[in-house]
Design a protein around this motif. Structure first.
Motif, PDB file in Angstrom:
ATOM      1  N   ALA A  33     -23.672   9.612 -11.684  1.00 51.16           N
ATOM      2  CA  ALA A  33     -24.707   9.063 -12.750  1.00 51.16           C
ATOM      3  C   ALA A  33     -24.220   7.184 -12.864  1.00 51.16           C
ATOM      4  O   ALA A  33     -24.945   6.637 -13.610  1.00 51.16           O
ATOM      5  CB  ALA A  33     -25.240   9.750 -13.399  1.00 51.16           C
ATOM      6  N   ALA A  34     -23.123   6.874 -11.961  1.00 49.28           N
ATOM      7  CA  ALA A  34     -23.063   5.932 -13.033  1.00 49.28           C
ATOM      8  C   ALA A  34     -24.127   4.605 -11.874  1.00 49.28           C
ATOM      9  O   ALA A  34     -24.128   3.373 -13.454  1.00 49.28           O
ATOM     10  CB  ALA A  34     -21.663   5.578 -12.551  1.00 49.28           C
ATOM     11  N   HIS A  35     -24.330   4.926 -10.560  1.00 51.15           N
ATOM     12  CA  HIS A  35     -25.234   4.034 -10.475  1.00 51.15           C
ATOM     13  C   HIS A  35     -26.793   4.014 -11.037  1.00 51.15           C
ATOM     14  O   HIS A  35     -27.724   3.415 -10.944  1.00 51.15           O
ATOM     15  CB  HIS A  35     -26.010   4.322  -8.906  1.00 51.15           C
ATOM     16  CG  HIS A  35     -26.442   5.498  -8.631  1.00 51.15           C
ATOM     17  ND1 HIS A  35     -25.289   6.807  -8.454  1.00 51.15           N
ATOM     18  CD2 HIS A  35     -27.090   5.686  -8.321  1.00 51.15           C
ATOM     19  CE1 HIS A  35     -26.134   7.850  -9.132  1.00 51.15           C
ATOM     20  NE2 HIS A  35     -27.670   7.135  -8.117  1.00 51.15           N
ATOM     21  N   LEU A  36     -27.236   4.761 -11.975  1.00 53.03           N
ATOM     22  CA  LEU A  36     -27.687   4.469 -12.687  1.00 53.03           C
ATOM     23  C   LEU A  36     -27.643   3.978 -14.277  1.00 53.03           C
ATOM     24  O   LEU A  36     -28.777   3.486 -14.778  1.00 53.03           O
ATOM     25  CB  LEU A  36     -28.260   6.208 -13.173  1.00 53.03           C
ATOM     26  CG  LEU A  36     -28.780   7.463 -12.148  1.00 53.03           C
ATOM     27  CD1 LEU A  36     -29.100   8.655 -12.664  1.00 53.03           C
ATOM     28  CD2 LEU A  36     -29.704   6.610 -11.480  1.00 53.03           C
ATOM     29  N   CYS A  62     -17.348   4.112  -6.795  1.00 50.62           N
ATOM     30  CA  CYS A  62     -17.490   3.100  -7.530  1.00 50.62           C
ATOM     31  C   CYS A  62     -17.690   2.129  -6.645  1.00 50.62           C
ATOM     32  O   CYS A  62     -18.612   0.983  -6.963  1.00 50.62           O
ATOM     33  CB  CYS A  62     -16.366   2.877  -8.371  1.00 50.62           C
ATOM     34  SG  CYS A  62     -17.084   3.820  -9.598  1.00 50.62           S
ATOM     35  N   ASP A  63     -16.936   2.052  -5.474  1.00 53.73           N
ATOM     36  CA  ASP A  63     -16.541   0.512  -4.142  1.00 53.73           C
ATOM     37  C   ASP A  63     -18.373   0.537  -3.665  1.00 53.73           C
ATOM     38  O   ASP A  63     -18.832  -0.324  -3.969  1.00 53.73           O
ATOM     39  CB  ASP A  63     -15.276   1.127  -3.344  1.00 53.73           C
ATOM     40  CG  ASP A  63     -14.326   0.610  -3.888  1.00 53.73           C
ATOM     41  OD1 ASP A  63     -14.104  -0.037  -4.800  1.00 53.73           O
ATOM     42  OD2 ASP A  63     -13.663   1.467  -3.308  1.00 53.73           O
ATOM     43  N   GLN A  64     -18.822   2.136  -3.408  1.00 55.54           N
ATOM     44  CA  GLN A  64     -20.169   1.893  -2.521  1.00 55.54           C
ATOM     45  C   GLN A  64     -21.282   1.998  -3.947  1.00 55.54           C
ATOM     46  O   GLN A  64     -21.790   0.995  -3.425  1.00 55.54           O
ATOM     47  CB  GLN A  64     -19.850   2.825  -2.228  1.00 55.54           C
ATOM     48  CG  GLN A  64     -19.668   3.588  -1.520  1.00 55.54           C
ATOM     49  CD  GLN A  64     -19.901   5.381  -0.798  1.00 55.54           C
ATOM     50  OE1 GLN A  64     -20.592   5.920  -1.262  1.00 55.54           O
ATOM     51  NE2 GLN A  64     -19.878   5.484   0.264  1.00 55.54           N
ATOM     52  N   HIS A  65     -21.143   1.183  -5.423  1.00 58.16           N
ATOM     53  CA  HIS A  65     -22.063   1.076  -5.872  1.00 58.16           C
ATOM     54  C   HIS A  65     -21.827  -0.427  -6.619  1.00 58.16           C
ATOM     55  O   HIS A  65     -22.443  -0.568  -7.918  1.00 58.16           O
ATOM     56  CB  HIS A  65     -22.953   1.934  -7.011  1.00 58.16           C
ATOM     57  CG  HIS A  65     -22.838   3.456  -6.416  1.00 58.16           C
ATOM     58  ND1 HIS A  65     -24.742   3.521  -5.780  1.00 58.16           N
ATOM     59  CD2 HIS A  65     -22.531   4.665  -5.684  1.00 58.16           C
ATOM     60  CE1 HIS A  65     -24.834   4.520  -4.595  1.00 58.16           C
ATOM     61  NE2 HIS A  65     -24.054   5.592  -5.486  1.00 58.16           N
TER      62      HIS A  65
END
Length: 362
Positions: free
Chosen positions: A218-221, A38-41
């Motif tokens: 897949a949250a970054h999608l 999550c931090d990365q995205h």
């Protein structure tokens, strides 16, 4: 009654069964893995406490970087507020004078409390309870394909947001959804459209909250979402392995059980019945897998017995009195069946934690 809770340093083979046991290293790795992602995205992460219901585990999640907690009941939120947590989102329609009175009291004693609503009826109860001295933050719940709760269209979300914004005791906080698995496109489409309509009306939408463990990575999608909520990831279970969310090496929870009978060559009975494993199948045809014994199938549960079909088991199955480790289909439900959880590292007990929010009913 004086239960035989093990002390730190006790080997797991001396723990009374049936008993859920949590691997400390896998627990910590699961927390770190998700927070790092999550931090990365650039996503805020808000863990759902339904999986563990334990303040000490929630503290590990917040210390790793979680922005706050997700609860499903007012009584759950009260337990975690008592434990010192001050940023809580309750993702449930709250109705009725008793619940609303407790919600108001909770709002007055923690820094950040938010709830969701998907109807004017829910809003009417909230608006009649809260006032401008201490307004309550409300998010509009949106159905983006899971077909549970939620308004059905972006236009309906905006109409409800306007009513929240105009109520003196309420503050519009944003939108929230619990999507269908694999529904990233639908979530993004719904959120982007809603945000555009709100912008046209001059309404800010600071929080866009999505959720779920199966689609966590897949949250970054969903670029429009500002935060993600998930619970099961912290322990993981058989359903998460099936979904490809994790491997068996990421399973932090097992149920220690004892073989109490071997009535036939192809049948064993364990002491972990429906009061330990639950009867929640989650699409499986059996009630949990048994670590290191591929092909052994838990085919039926009564309250205190688990019947294991050994006809497909490739390895010799343990005899009476031997312990095994069961991987539950659904770890979240197991949590609500026990008063305490035993934590261990390399098979040695490290701590025993109360399931603080067990039995919280509304």
């Amino acid at each position: 009654m004086n239960y035989p809770w093990p002390e730190s340093g006790t080997p797991l083979d001396q723990v009374a069964t049936p008993m859920p046991v949590i691997d400390e290293d896998r627990l910590a790795a699961n927390i770190a893995r998700v927070q790092t992602y999550c931090d990365q995205h650039g996503k805020a992460f808000r863990p759902h406490i339904k999986t563990h219901k334990i303040a000490a585990v929630a503290r590990q999640q917040v210390e790793a970087g979680a922005v706050g907690l997700n609860c499903q009941k007012v009584t759950e939120a009260e337990v975690f507020a008592d434990a010192g947590f001050d940023d809580i989102l309750i993702t449930y329609n709250i109705l009725g004078p008793a619940k609303l009175a407790r919600l108001k009291a909770l709002n007055e004693r923690i820094a950040r409390l938010a709830v969701v609503a998907d109807s004017e009826i829910t809003l009417a109860g909230l608006a009649s309870t809260f006032d401008g001295d201490r307004p309550l933050t409300v998010l509009v719940e949106c159905d983006t394909g899971a077909k549970r709760c939620g308004v059905q269209t972006p236009e309906a979300a905006v109409a409800l947001a306007e009513k929240i914004a105009s109520a003196p005791g309420l503050r519009f906080g944003g939108i929230m959804t619990y999507p269908a698995v694999g529904g990233a496109v639908e979530v993004e489409t719904f959120m982007a459209r809603t945000m555009a309509l709100l912008s046209d009306k001059g309404i800010d939408c600071p929080v866009r909250s999505s959720g779920g463990s199966p689609d966590l990575f897949a949250a970054h999608l969903v670029p429009s979402a500002t935060e993600h909520r998930a619970g099961t990831y912290v322990y993981n279970d058989r359903s998460m392995v099936r979904a490809g969310h994790c491997t068996v090496d990421d399973l932090a929870m097992h149920i220690l059980a004892t073989v109490v009978s071997r009535p036939a060559a192809d049948r064993a009975v364990l002491d972990c019945g429906s009061k330990a494993l639950t009867s929640d199948l989650l699409g499986f045809t059996d009630y949990g897998s048994i670590h290191d014994f591929e092909g052994a199938r838990i085919v039926s549960l009564s309250e205190e017995h688990a019947v294991v079909d050994l006809s497909g088991c490739a390895e010799p199955f343990p005899q009476i009195g031997t312990m095994v480790k069961v991987v539950p289909n659904h770890t979240c439900v197991v949590t609500n069946l026990f008063d305490r959880m035993v934590f261990h590292r390399n098979g040695i007990v490290t701590r025993v934690e109360n399931v603080d929010a067990r039995g919280t009913v509304w």
